[in-house]
Design an enzyme around this catalytic site. Structure first.
Site, PDB file in Angstrom:
ATOM      1  N   LYS A  10      10.460   0.418  -4.558  1.00 62.36           N
ATOM      2  CA  LYS A  10       9.462   1.073  -5.404  1.00 62.36           C
ATOM      3  C   LYS A  10      10.059   1.511  -6.753  1.00 62.36           C
ATOM      4  O   LYS A  10      11.285   1.553  -6.910  1.00 62.36           O
ATOM      5  CB  LYS A  10       8.879   2.274  -4.646  1.00 62.36           C
ATOM      6  CG  LYS A  10       8.041   1.886  -3.421  1.00 62.36           C
ATOM      7  CD  LYS A  10       7.417   3.134  -2.787  1.00 62.36           C
ATOM      8  CE  LYS A  10       6.570   2.807  -1.567  1.00 62.36           C
ATOM      9  NZ  LYS A  10       5.911   4.017  -1.009  1.00 62.36           N
ATOM     10  N   PHE A  58      -4.484  10.915  -1.467  1.00 62.64           N
ATOM     11  CA  PHE A  58      -3.382  10.532  -2.351  1.00 62.64           C
ATOM     12  C   PHE A  58      -3.510   9.108  -2.907  1.00 62.64           C
ATOM     13  O   PHE A  58      -2.619   8.635  -3.612  1.00 62.64           O
ATOM     14  CB  PHE A  58      -2.038  10.697  -1.631  1.00 62.64           C
ATOM     15  CG  PHE A  58      -1.928   9.933  -0.324  1.00 62.64           C
ATOM     16  CD1 PHE A  58      -1.571   8.594  -0.307  1.00 62.64           C
ATOM     17  CD2 PHE A  58      -2.184  10.566   0.892  1.00 62.64           C
ATOM     18  CE1 PHE A  58      -1.461   7.891   0.881  1.00 62.64           C
ATOM     19  CE2 PHE A  58      -2.067   9.876   2.095  1.00 62.64           C
ATOM     20  CZ  PHE A  58      -1.712   8.527   2.087  1.00 62.64           C
ATOM     21  N   ARG A  86      11.123  -0.964   9.402  1.00 61.17           N
ATOM     22  CA  ARG A  86      10.560   0.395   9.466  1.00 61.17           C
ATOM     23  C   ARG A  86      11.632   1.400   9.905  1.00 61.17           C
ATOM     24  O   ARG A  86      11.701   2.515   9.405  1.00 61.17           O
ATOM     25  CB  ARG A  86       9.379   0.449  10.447  1.00 61.17           C
ATOM     26  CG  ARG A  86       8.191  -0.440  10.110  1.00 61.17           C
ATOM     27  CD  ARG A  86       7.372   0.031   8.968  1.00 61.17           C
ATOM     28  NE  ARG A  86       6.971   1.415   9.063  1.00 61.17           N
ATOM     29  CZ  ARG A  86       6.137   2.003   8.190  1.00 61.17           C
ATOM     30  NH1 ARG A  86       5.600   1.310   7.189  1.00 61.17           N
ATOM     31  NH2 ARG A  86       5.842   3.265   8.316  1.00 61.17           N
ATOM     32  N   THR A  92       8.095   8.344   6.481  1.00 61.14           N
ATOM     33  CA  THR A  92       7.420   8.307   5.179  1.00 61.14           C
ATOM     34  C   THR A  92       7.923   9.429   4.260  1.00 61.14           C
ATOM     35  O   THR A  92       8.173   9.206   3.074  1.00 61.14           O
ATOM     36  CB  THR A  92       5.892   8.449   5.383  1.00 61.14           C
ATOM     37  OG1 THR A  92       5.476   7.424   6.287  1.00 61.14           O
ATOM     38  CG2 THR A  92       5.148   8.302   4.077  1.00 61.14           C
ATOM     39  N   ARG A 103      15.203   5.972   3.242  1.00 57.54           N
ATOM     40  CA  ARG A 103      14.455   7.072   2.627  1.00 57.54           C
ATOM     41  C   ARG A 103      15.239   8.373   2.653  1.00 57.54           C
ATOM     42  O   ARG A 103      15.110   9.198   1.757  1.00 57.54           O
ATOM     43  CB  ARG A 103      13.088   7.203   3.307  1.00 57.54           C
ATOM     44  CG  ARG A 103      12.114   6.114   2.810  1.00 57.54           C
ATOM     45  CD  ARG A 103      10.900   6.002   3.665  1.00 57.54           C
ATOM     46  NE  ARG A 103       9.830   5.238   3.011  1.00 57.54           N
ATOM     47  CZ  ARG A 103       8.717   4.872   3.620  1.00 57.54           C
ATOM     48  NH1 ARG A 103       8.507   5.176   4.879  1.00 57.54           N
ATOM     49  NH2 ARG A 103       7.795   4.204   2.962  1.00 57.54           N
ATOM     50  N   ASN A 113       9.246   7.574  -2.388  1.00 60.99           N
ATOM     51  CA  ASN A 113      10.104   7.411  -1.203  1.00 60.99           C
ATOM     52  C   ASN A 113      10.827   6.062  -1.172  1.00 60.99           C
ATOM     53  O   ASN A 113      11.223   5.577  -0.123  1.00 60.99           O
ATOM     54  CB  ASN A 113       9.300   7.675   0.065  1.00 60.99           C
ATOM     55  CG  ASN A 113       8.111   6.754   0.223  1.00 60.99           C
ATOM     56  OD1 ASN A 113       7.937   5.839  -0.582  1.00 60.99           O
ATOM     57  ND2 ASN A 113       7.305   6.972   1.240  1.00 60.99           N
ATOM     58  N   HIS A 116       8.888   0.355   0.561  1.00 58.92           N
ATOM     59  CA  HIS A 116       7.704   0.059   1.384  1.00 58.92           C
ATOM     60  C   HIS A 116       8.092  -0.980   2.414  1.00 58.92           C
ATOM     61  O   HIS A 116       8.912  -1.853   2.136  1.00 58.92           O
ATOM     62  CB  HIS A 116       6.580  -0.512   0.508  1.00 58.92           C
ATOM     63  CG  HIS A 116       5.480  -1.158   1.318  1.00 58.92           C
ATOM     64  ND1 HIS A 116       4.426  -0.433   1.817  1.00 58.92           N
ATOM     65  CD2 HIS A 116       5.290  -2.434   1.751  1.00 58.92           C
ATOM     66  CE1 HIS A 116       3.637  -1.250   2.526  1.00 58.92           C
ATOM     67  NE2 HIS A 116       4.147  -2.471   2.487  1.00 58.92           N
TER      68      HIS A 116
HETATM   69  P1  IDP Z   1       4.527   4.227   4.936  1.00 54.69           P
HETATM   70  O1  IDP Z   1       4.927   3.829   3.528  1.00 54.69           O
HETATM   71  O2  IDP Z   1       5.640   4.940   5.633  1.00 54.69           O
HETATM   72  O3  IDP Z   1       3.973   3.077   5.730  1.00 54.69           O
HETATM   73  P2  IDP Z   1       1.790   5.157   4.687  1.00 54.69           P
HETATM   74  O4  IDP Z   1       1.176   6.194   5.538  1.00 54.69           O
HETATM   75  O5  IDP Z   1       1.382   3.743   4.877  1.00 54.69           O
HETATM   76  O6  IDP Z   1       3.390   5.324   4.788  1.00 54.69           O
HETATM   77  O7  IDP Z   1       1.508   5.592   3.179  1.00 54.69           O
HETATM   78  C1  IDP Z   1       1.738   4.690   2.119  1.00 54.69           C
HETATM   79  C2  IDP Z   1       2.461   5.432   1.029  1.00 54.69           C
HETATM   80  O8  IDP Z   1       1.605   6.454   0.528  1.00 54.69           O
HETATM   81  C3  IDP Z   1       3.718   6.180   1.470  1.00 54.69           C
HETATM   82  O9  IDP Z   1       4.873   5.378   1.450  1.00 54.69           O
HETATM   83  C4  IDP Z   1       3.824   7.282   0.449  1.00 54.69           C
HETATM   84  O10 IDP Z   1       4.444   6.824  -0.736  1.00 54.69           O
HETATM   85  C5  IDP Z   1       2.379   7.593   0.153  1.00 54.69           C
HETATM   86  N1  IDP Z   1       1.915   8.755   0.938  1.00 54.69           N
HETATM   87  C6  IDP Z   1       1.683   8.794   2.267  1.00 54.69           C
HETATM   88  N2  IDP Z   1       1.280  10.018   2.655  1.00 54.69           N
HETATM   89  C7  IDP Z   1       1.258  10.768   1.526  1.00 54.69           C
HETATM   90  C8  IDP Z   1       0.932  12.130   1.261  1.00 54.69           C
HETATM   91  O11 IDP Z   1       0.554  12.917   2.141  1.00 54.69           O
HETATM   92  N3  IDP Z   1       1.021  12.537  -0.045  1.00 54.69           N
HETATM   93  C9  IDP Z   1       1.422  11.710  -1.047  1.00 54.69           C
HETATM   94  N4  IDP Z   1       1.750  10.427  -0.842  1.00 54.69           N
HETATM   95  C10 IDP Z   1       1.673   9.953   0.424  1.00 54.69           C
HETATM   96 MG    MG Z   2       2.231   1.977   5.491  1.00 55.06          MG
END
Ligand code: IDP
Ligand code: MG
Length: 133
Positions: A10, A58, A86, A92, A103, A113, A116
């Site tokens: 990212k 978000f 993962r 996350t 991360r 973070n 992806h």
């Molecule tokens: P992941 O990247 O671990 O699969 P997801 O739940 O798919 O997590 O969320 C996608 C992306 O959205 C996350 O990597 C993060 O950057 C962002 N994100 C997820 N939850 C939040 C939140 O509560 N606040 C702000 N950004 C979030």
């Molecule tokens: Mg995801």
């Protein structure tokens, strides 16, 4: 089973020149980088990529963020590549990520973070097609 998954470095990580370190980390852990390219996507492309999150509070910030600067998109291949990636990424929220995960090492916050990774083999196919078709 040998699988493929999509990985993204990212904007926060590309900006801090972490591309080589992250790539070496994957290679050391036996995930092969089949394809890699650095791109900058539009706001529209980001909103398409993250459309599963369109109802989340978000979502807007997330799309702005992914399109805010260059990213590196990669196809990773290896044994159980989806789950393995993962695991290597960690939770996350970097604050909850385990020691030794990407991360934990590089993530700045839940939104910045650093990486992806696809969450299933099917989504991996869809996401690989999105960037490499
Ligand atoms: P992941 O990247 O671990 O699969 P997801 O739940 O798919 O997590 O969320 C996608 C992306 O959205 C996350 O990597 C993060 O950057 C962002 N994100 C997820 N939850 C939040 C939140 O509560 N606040 C702000 N950004 C979030
Ligand atoms: Mg995801």
């Amino acid at each position: 089973m040998i699988e493929q998954t999509l990985s993204i470095i990212k904007p926060d990580a590309v900006e801090r020149n972490l591309e080589d370190r992250i790539k070496n980390f994957f290679k050391e852990k036996d995930l092969k980088i089949l394809k890699s390219k650095k791109v900058k996507i539009s706001r529209e492309e980001a909103s398409e990529f993250y459309k599963v999150h369109q109802t989340k509070p978000f979502y807007n910030d997330l799309c702005n963020y992914l399109s805010s600067g260059p990213i590196v998109v990669m196809i990773l291949e290896g044994e159980n590549a989806v789950a393995k990636n993962r695991e290597l990424m960690g939770a996350t929220d970097p604050n909850n990520a385990e020691e030794g995960t990407l991360r934990k090492m590089y993530g700045l916050s839940i939104d910045k973070n650093s990486v992806h990774g696809s969450d299933s083999v099917l989504n991996g196919k869809i996401e690989i097609d999105f960037f490499f078709k």
